[in-house]
Design a protein around this motif. Structure first.
Motif, PDB file in Angstrom:
ATOM      1  N   LYS A 350       0.732  -1.751  -0.246  1.00  0.00           N
ATOM      2  CA  LYS A 350      -0.092   0.500  -0.591  1.00  0.00           C
ATOM      3  C   LYS A 350       1.646   1.517   0.183  1.00  0.00           C
ATOM      4  O   LYS A 350       0.943   2.463  -0.602  1.00  0.00           O
ATOM      5  CB  LYS A 350      -1.105   0.372   1.082  1.00  0.00           C
ATOM      6  CG  LYS A 350      -2.290  -1.011   1.430  1.00  0.00           C
ATOM      7  CD  LYS A 350      -2.592  -1.072   2.801  1.00  0.00           C
ATOM      8  CE  LYS A 350      -4.053  -2.188   2.054  1.00  0.00           C
ATOM      9  NZ  LYS A 350      -4.901  -2.525   3.098  1.00  0.00           N
ATOM     10  N   ALA A 351       1.651   1.234   0.500  1.00  0.00           N
ATOM     11  CA  ALA A 351       2.990   2.221   0.833  1.00  0.00           C
ATOM     12  C   ALA A 351       3.373   2.513  -0.805  1.00  0.00           C
ATOM     13  O   ALA A 351       3.339   3.661  -1.467  1.00  0.00           O
ATOM     14  CB  ALA A 351       3.771   1.922   1.524  1.00  0.00           C
ATOM     15  N   CYS A 352       4.023   1.569  -1.770  1.00  0.00           N
ATOM     16  CA  CYS A 352       4.346   1.941  -2.751  1.00  0.00           C
ATOM     17  C   CYS A 352       3.394   2.418  -3.544  1.00  0.00           C
ATOM     18  O   CYS A 352       3.690   2.926  -4.558  1.00  0.00           O
ATOM     19  CB  CYS A 352       5.279   0.271  -2.688  1.00  0.00           C
ATOM     20  SG  CYS A 352       6.704  -0.624  -2.221  1.00  0.00           S
ATOM     21  N   ALA A 353       2.203   1.706  -3.641  1.00  0.00           N
ATOM     22  CA  ALA A 353       0.887   1.854  -4.716  1.00  0.00           C
ATOM     23  C   ALA A 353       1.250   3.431  -3.834  1.00  0.00           C
ATOM     24  O   ALA A 353       1.290   5.120  -5.213  1.00  0.00           O
ATOM     25  CB  ALA A 353       0.122   1.461  -4.026  1.00  0.00           C
ATOM     26  N   ARG A 354       1.354   3.951  -2.662  1.00  0.00           N
ATOM     27  CA  ARG A 354       1.043   5.229  -2.545  1.00  0.00           C
ATOM     28  C   ARG A 354       2.033   6.480  -2.749  1.00  0.00           C
ATOM     29  O   ARG A 354       0.865   7.696  -3.527  1.00  0.00           O
ATOM     30  CB  ARG A 354       0.674   5.636  -0.735  1.00  0.00           C
ATOM     31  CG  ARG A 354       0.376   7.357  -0.946  1.00  0.00           C
ATOM     32  CD  ARG A 354      -0.212   6.763   0.706  1.00  0.00           C
ATOM     33  NE  ARG A 354       1.383   6.560   1.730  1.00  0.00           N
ATOM     34  CZ  ARG A 354       0.924   5.463   2.126  1.00  0.00           C
ATOM     35  NH1 ARG A 354       0.692   4.879   2.239  1.00  0.00           N
ATOM     36  NH2 ARG A 354       1.831   5.912   3.447  1.00  0.00           N
ATOM     37  N   LEU A 355       3.007   5.842  -3.245  1.00  0.00           N
ATOM     38  CA  LEU A 355       3.827   7.062  -3.269  1.00  0.00           C
ATOM     39  C   LEU A 355       4.202   6.313  -4.576  1.00  0.00           C
ATOM     40  O   LEU A 355       5.336   6.959  -4.560  1.00  0.00           O
ATOM     41  CB  LEU A 355       5.264   6.010  -2.328  1.00  0.00           C
ATOM     42  CG  LEU A 355       5.151   6.465  -1.171  1.00  0.00           C
ATOM     43  CD1 LEU A 355       5.765   5.844  -0.125  1.00  0.00           C
ATOM     44  CD2 LEU A 355       5.085   8.161  -0.398  1.00  0.00           C
ATOM     45  N   GLY A 356       3.704   5.620  -5.802  1.00  0.00           N
ATOM     46  CA  GLY A 356       4.317   5.575  -6.832  1.00  0.00           C
ATOM     47  C   GLY A 356       5.698   4.676  -7.167  1.00  0.00           C
ATOM     48  O   GLY A 356       6.011   4.924  -8.314  1.00  0.00           O
ATOM     49  N   LEU A 357       6.021   3.745  -6.130  1.00  0.00           N
ATOM     50  CA  LEU A 357       7.632   3.217  -6.024  1.00  0.00           C
ATOM     51  C   LEU A 357       6.460   1.628  -6.981  1.00  0.00           C
ATOM     52  O   LEU A 357       6.058   1.356  -6.370  1.00  0.00           O
ATOM     53  CB  LEU A 357       8.016   2.858  -4.947  1.00  0.00           C
ATOM     54  CG  LEU A 357       8.158   4.159  -4.170  1.00  0.00           C
ATOM     55  CD1 LEU A 357       8.518   3.576  -2.911  1.00  0.00           C
ATOM     56  CD2 LEU A 357       9.275   4.231  -4.785  1.00  0.00           C
ATOM     57  N   ASN A 358       7.487   1.532  -8.217  1.00  0.00           N
ATOM     58  CA  ASN A 358       7.172  -0.161  -8.170  1.00  0.00           C
ATOM     59  C   ASN A 358       7.687  -1.027  -7.996  1.00  0.00           C
ATOM     60  O   ASN A 358       8.855  -1.024  -7.644  1.00  0.00           O
ATOM     61  CB  ASN A 358       8.126   0.134 -10.069  1.00  0.00           C
ATOM     62  CG  ASN A 358       7.686  -0.843 -10.826  1.00  0.00           C
ATOM     63  OD1 ASN A 358       7.418  -1.761 -10.639  1.00  0.00           O
ATOM     64  ND2 ASN A 358       7.720  -0.316 -12.324  1.00  0.00           N
ATOM     65  N   ARG A 359       7.201  -1.928  -7.466  1.00  0.00           N
ATOM     66  CA  ARG A 359       8.168  -3.570  -6.789  1.00  0.00           C
ATOM     67  C   ARG A 359       8.550  -4.599  -8.071  1.00  0.00           C
ATOM     68  O   ARG A 359       9.221  -5.483  -6.969  1.00  0.00           O
ATOM     69  CB  ARG A 359       6.667  -4.114  -6.852  1.00  0.00           C
ATOM     70  CG  ARG A 359       6.355  -2.779  -4.789  1.00  0.00           C
ATOM     71  CD  ARG A 359       5.079  -3.852  -4.509  1.00  0.00           C
ATOM     72  NE  ARG A 359       4.076  -3.483  -4.762  1.00  0.00           N
ATOM     73  CZ  ARG A 359       3.646  -5.033  -4.645  1.00  0.00           C
ATOM     74  NH1 ARG A 359       4.262  -5.899  -4.797  1.00  0.00           N
ATOM     75  NH2 ARG A 359       1.891  -5.459  -5.833  1.00  0.00           N
TER      76      ARG A 359
END
Length: 387
Positions: A350-359
């Motif tokens: 969820k944090a990655c999605a909110r921050l636009g970080l690709n996993r």
């Protein structure tokens, strides 16, 4: 403690040194070291324990103990690429220019590799460093082979390629010089600001889709970082490294690994946010792993620095590892299991999605690879291409 080995001694001589292990740690933490414990490795044939004879001799011995000086041994290696057959690791081969790491991260899963040198995964791992002097030469020979095809390559999977010894030895730089000449893609992971020294090589490769750098940021708290990773760059400096790499056009990601319950786990979202603000575009995270000798080392460290939390930390670790200190099974070792592991994964996603970080890892371009001449030296490949 193990007897001293001269800095110029061949690495093959290391296994011949007499071993005098302490069965358990006796001394206070050493400033600038992850551990003071020369923990016996799992292949040790004997163990020795100091016993107090009532005359205070143990205290005298502790006061007379020499400082833990780093010794770097030069070694010529037969090969430099290490193949990976683990299904839960994304790269095909790795290059580790050094064995051991002076950063001294107490949690390092690579510590047990020193056991194969007949050295302690404890203090020796961070003070007895093996430098692979001919790494670039061996790499050039491998890439020049007609049978070689470009593979996903990672630098620094089991050591930090920019630990302090690299400042003078420049082995990592010589490896990247070969990769640059050959247009061979690579990813690199580090927690050192030393990577910026080689931005003249990494920058152009990053802009061409040939290089990516992942910076390990485990905490934003300088005090925690200082005892957990004593000779690594400060958290603020690592964020500066991310910013400078991103500004140079290098795809850069952040590794929030390992995640340790009740220590750095509460910072997970804050670390990701700080890295994204600095310019990171990707992220990955792995929970704490305690293979082999890492478990007693880490638990001893917990008792020294966080005694009030030690039992809670280990209880939560075991909850995510099937009741054990460690779970070596492929897949689960990188994720953990159970409700707390699932909660951590959800927080991370969820944090990655909110921050636009690709996993997902950066996809690098293998098509640009060009084979070097077997005997080429720096610059000769380009010259030969003109005729």
């Amino acid at each position: 403690m193990p007897s001293a080995v001269p800095a110029c001694a061949p690495a093959a001589h290391l296994a011949a040194q007499p071993i005098q292990w302490l069965r358990s740690p006796r001394h206070a933490p050493i400033k600038g070291r992850g551990t003071e414990w020369a923990l016996p490795h799992r292949f040790s044939s004997e163990q020795r324990e100091l016993v107090d004879d009532g005359w205070g001799t143990l205290d005298d011995l502790a006061q007379a103990a020499p400082p833990a000086v780093t010794q770097v041994t030069m070694q010529s290696v037969r090969s430099i690429l290490t193949g990976n057959n683990s299904p839960d690791i994304s790269f095909d081969v790795s290059i580790n220019p050094y064995r051991g790491c002076e950063h001294g991260c107490i949690y390092c899963y690579a510590r047990p590799t020193h056991s194969y040198l007949n050295l302690s995964p404890g203090l020796d791992f961070e003070t007895r460093i093996i430098a692979k002097a001919n790494a670039a030469e061996r790499l050039r020979e491998t890439l020049a082979s007609r049978s070689y095809t470009p593979l996903d390559l990672c630098i620094g999977a089991a050591t930090d390629a920019y630990q302090p010894a690299e400042r003078e030895l420049r082995i990592t730089r010589s490896v990247i010089e070969v990769l640059s000449e050959c247009h061979h893609p690579f990813a690199l992971i580090t927690k050192s600001a030393g990577v910026l020294r080689d931005l003249d090589l990494i920058g152009p490769m990053g802009r061409q889709g040939l290089a990516a750098v992942y910076v390990s940021v485990t905490s934003l708290d300088p005090a925690l970082s200082r005892v957990m990773e004593p000779r690594a760059a400060s958290p603020e400096r690592r964020l500066q490294v991310i910013r400078q790499l991103a500004e140079a056009g290098v795809p850069v990601g952040v590794s929030v690994s390992p995640v340790i319950p009740f220590l750095n786990e509460p910072e997970l979202e804050a670390i990701l946010a700080a890295a994204a603000e600095a310019g990171a575009t990707r992220a990955f995270s792995i929970p704490l792993r305690l293979p082999w000798e890492v478990s007693p080392l880490f638990q001893h460290w917990l008792q020294q620095h966080f005694p009030e939390r030690a039992a809670r930390v280990m209880a939560r670790v075991r909850e995510q590892r099937g009741g054990q200190d460690n779970d070596a099974r492929f897949g689960s070792r990188m994720q953990g299991e159970g409700i707390w592991a699932e909660l951590r994964r959800q927080r991370f996603h969820k944090a990655c999605a909110r921050l636009g970080l690709n996993r997902e890892r950066v996809a690098l371009d293998r098509s640009q690879f060009r084979r070097p001449a077997p005997s080429a030296r720096p610059g000769e490949m380009l010259q030969s291409a003109l005729f």
